[in-house]
Design a protein around this motif. Structure first.
Motif, PDB file in Angstrom:
ATOM      1  N   SER A 254      -1.761   2.441  -4.421  1.00 31.64           N
ATOM      2  CA  SER A 254      -2.605   1.992  -3.127  1.00 31.64           C
ATOM      3  C   SER A 254      -4.117   2.131  -3.184  1.00 31.64           C
ATOM      4  O   SER A 254      -4.873   1.350  -2.769  1.00 31.64           O
ATOM      5  CB  SER A 254      -2.013   2.896  -1.834  1.00 31.64           C
ATOM      6  OG  SER A 254      -2.725   2.345  -0.883  1.00 31.64           O
ATOM      7  N   GLN A 255      -4.496   3.504  -3.632  1.00 33.34           N
ATOM      8  CA  GLN A 255      -5.769   3.673  -3.748  1.00 33.34           C
ATOM      9  C   GLN A 255      -6.854   2.867  -4.529  1.00 33.34           C
ATOM     10  O   GLN A 255      -7.867   2.391  -4.317  1.00 33.34           O
ATOM     11  CB  GLN A 255      -5.993   5.376  -4.228  1.00 33.34           C
ATOM     12  CG  GLN A 255      -7.489   5.680  -4.261  1.00 33.34           C
ATOM     13  CD  GLN A 255      -7.452   7.134  -4.723  1.00 33.34           C
ATOM     14  OE1 GLN A 255      -6.958   7.595  -5.666  1.00 33.34           O
ATOM     15  NE2 GLN A 255      -8.314   8.275  -3.858  1.00 33.34           N
TER      16      GLN A 255
ATOM     17  N   PHE B 198       0.947  -1.222  -0.032  1.00 33.87           N
ATOM     18  CA  PHE B 198      -0.137   0.047  -0.094  1.00 33.87           C
ATOM     19  C   PHE B 198       0.830   1.196  -0.170  1.00 33.87           C
ATOM     20  O   PHE B 198       0.503   2.291   0.129  1.00 33.87           O
ATOM     21  CB  PHE B 198      -0.971  -0.003   1.345  1.00 33.87           C
ATOM     22  CG  PHE B 198      -2.112  -1.188   1.013  1.00 33.87           C
ATOM     23  CD1 PHE B 198      -3.073  -0.762   0.577  1.00 33.87           C
ATOM     24  CD2 PHE B 198      -1.845  -2.242   1.857  1.00 33.87           C
ATOM     25  CE1 PHE B 198      -4.094  -1.609   0.406  1.00 33.87           C
ATOM     26  CE2 PHE B 198      -2.708  -3.269   1.693  1.00 33.87           C
ATOM     27  CZ  PHE B 198      -4.003  -2.989   1.043  1.00 33.87           C
TER      28      PHE B 198
ATOM     29  N   LEU C 173      -9.312  -3.950   5.034  1.00 31.29           N
ATOM     30  CA  LEU C 173     -10.186  -4.496   3.823  1.00 31.29           C
ATOM     31  C   LEU C 173     -11.027  -5.515   3.961  1.00 31.29           C
ATOM     32  O   LEU C 173     -12.107  -5.761   3.245  1.00 31.29           O
ATOM     33  CB  LEU C 173      -9.280  -4.709   2.626  1.00 31.29           C
ATOM     34  CG  LEU C 173      -8.306  -3.984   2.008  1.00 31.29           C
ATOM     35  CD1 LEU C 173      -7.375  -4.498   1.037  1.00 31.29           C
ATOM     36  CD2 LEU C 173      -8.946  -2.819   1.173  1.00 31.29           C
TER      37      LEU C 173
ATOM     38  N   THR D 148      -7.487  -0.616  -2.907  1.00 31.30           N
ATOM     39  CA  THR D 148      -8.396  -0.557  -1.854  1.00 31.30           C
ATOM     40  C   THR D 148      -9.802  -0.401  -2.693  1.00 31.30           C
ATOM     41  O   THR D 148     -10.617  -1.122  -2.346  1.00 31.30           O
ATOM     42  CB  THR D 148      -8.426   1.037  -1.245  1.00 31.30           C
ATOM     43  OG1 THR D 148      -7.031   0.636  -0.157  1.00 31.30           O
ATOM     44  CG2 THR D 148      -9.471   0.939   0.076  1.00 31.30           C
TER      45      THR D 148
ATOM     46  N   LYS E  35      -3.833  -1.634   6.829  1.00 29.51           N
ATOM     47  CA  LYS E  35      -4.601  -1.408   5.758  1.00 29.51           C
ATOM     48  C   LYS E  35      -5.085  -2.715   4.996  1.00 29.51           C
ATOM     49  O   LYS E  35      -6.462  -2.592   4.651  1.00 29.51           O
ATOM     50  CB  LYS E  35      -3.832  -0.762   4.418  1.00 29.51           C
ATOM     51  CG  LYS E  35      -3.667   0.821   4.898  1.00 29.51           C
ATOM     52  CD  LYS E  35      -2.742   1.500   3.977  1.00 29.51           C
ATOM     53  CE  LYS E  35      -2.620   3.232   4.424  1.00 29.51           C
ATOM     54  NZ  LYS E  35      -1.829   3.876   3.330  1.00 29.51           N
TER      55      LYS E  35
ATOM     56  N   SER F 108     -13.155  -3.094  -2.788  1.00 33.92           N
ATOM     57  CA  SER F 108     -14.530  -2.817  -2.305  1.00 33.92           C
ATOM     58  C   SER F 108     -15.378  -3.159  -3.556  1.00 33.92           C
ATOM     59  O   SER F 108     -16.634  -3.544  -3.287  1.00 33.92           O
ATOM     60  CB  SER F 108     -14.439  -1.094  -2.316  1.00 33.92           C
ATOM     61  OG  SER F 108     -15.806  -0.471  -2.067  1.00 33.92           O
TER      62      SER F 108
END
Length: 374
Positions: free
Chosen positions: A135-136, A121, A179, A139, A175, A143
């Protein structure tokens, strides 16, 4: 029961640490998918009619497959093998490939487990790895997968990165736990000679992380994931209850599997075979009706060593009775001194099974080497 592994040897770009067989030349992908389907038909007797309980798309980057290509391969498998009613069907994927459209496609084609290669991340480390995602993006990919309906998601993380501090890695762990996936695979970085990292190591552009720092990171992994409800069922693999990888577990149990595609390996209990690591030569051979592979007939000692190498990494460990019954080998009797030494050092526990302790997992490779049978 048996498994099928399909190697998709294509990537958008080369990760600097990767030593797997792949190509960034995507134009041959349709021809290679056709060849894989032909190999499926050529290999339909390899597993002797064993029902298929797991199908695993690995790579490379299998998430580069189109809907048509994915469906074609899966249909060819079901046409030529007896597939169990609810098989585990895993697709390895990069976060940058997981658009909602692709995720719906994967799910509609029968993929019920995702293995997402996040790796880090830390965007600086992702850049060092030459990964295509941020990293974004990682994530958001998890999702989106949840929103589409995937409820069996594994994520990969790498530790032991050059110049990575314990604090930096702790942030990665925090991080990845946030998740809330069902499975986490965490691997220590190995710098292989024929990779970009390997070349950089020779010129001192990078150097491996200090072993004590890497060990501290691994201890942190075990502590944090255990406190978050994950079971370490194999040294590098952690799962919530009931979400162990069935496919990878079959390897550690010594079950049969068929590997399809260039660079893929197969095992039928008595021999191993290794497909050629060259896309064009693989395609040509398959088109000519030949499987381009090397076959290795396994001796009893080789089978025993395979058992030791895989089982010692699992939570259950090595069954002394199974070794005696299957391989006619008295493990405890032959390794009395080594077992006594490792027990006194607190590295193993011994009952009906030989198991690595927490401290033993830190030096698993060196322990395993000393239990290999000549």
């Amino acid at each position: 029961m048996a498994g099928i592994y399909i190697h998709i040897p294509y990537c958008k770009q080369a990760c600097h640490y990767c030593d797997f067989h792949f190509s960034t030349y995507l134009r041959t992908k349709p021809d290679l998918v056709d060849a894989i389907c032909k190999e499926i038909r050529l290999q339909k007797s390899y597993l002797s009619g064993e029902p298929i309980k797991t199908i695993y798309f690995g790579g490379g980057t299998p998430s580069l497959l189109s809907s048509y290509e994915l469906e074609k391969i899966l249909n060819t498998i079901t046409e030529n093998f007896s597939v169990s009613k609810n098989p585990e069907v895993t697709l390895e994927a990069n976060p940058d490939d997981l658009s909602e459209e692709n995720l719906y496609t994967f799910k509609s084609r029968g993929i019920n487990r995702l293995s997402i290669g996040i790796q880090s991340f830390n965007d600086n480390f992702l850049h060092l790895f030459n990964r295509a995602h941020t990293s974004q993006m990682a994530t958001k990919a998890v999702s989106k997968a949840k929103n589409v309906g995937f409820d069996n998601i594994s994520v990969d993380l790498i530790f032991g990165v050059p110049n990575q501090t314990l604090q930096q890695f702790q942030k990665d762990l925090e991080k990845i736990i946030a998740l809330d996936t069902q499975h986490i695979s965490i691997y220590g970085l190995t710098i292989e000679e024929n990779t970009t990292f390997g070349k950089w190591k020779k010129t001192n552009k990078i150097q491996p992380i200090d072993e004590e720092v890497a060990a501290s990171q691994f201890e942190l992994i075990m502590d944090v994931l255990a406190s978050s409800g994950f079971h370490q069922y194999e040294i590098s693999n952690f799962s919530k209850p009931g979400f162990e990888s069935q496919h990878n577990s079959s390897y550690w149990k010594g079950e049969q599997y068929l590997g399809l595609g260039p660079g893929a390996h197969s095992f039928n209990g008595n021999s191993r075979q290794f497909n050629i690591r060259n896309n064009s030569k693989y395609i040509k051979a398959i088109d000519d009706g030949q499987i381009p592979c090397n076959v290795e007939l396994l001796t009893n000692n080789q089978k025993l060593n395979e058992y030791i190498l895989t089982k010692i990494r699992t939570a259950k460990g090595i069954s002394l009775k199974e070794i005696k019954d299957r391989f006619n080998f008295d493990f405890a009797g032959n390794y009395t001194d080594k077992i006594s030494l490792y027990k006194n050092q607190g590295l193993i526990e011994l009952s009906e099974y030989l198991m690595l302790t927490r401290e033993g997992k830190l030096v698993a490779d060196s322990i395993t080497e000393n239990f290999i049978v000549d």
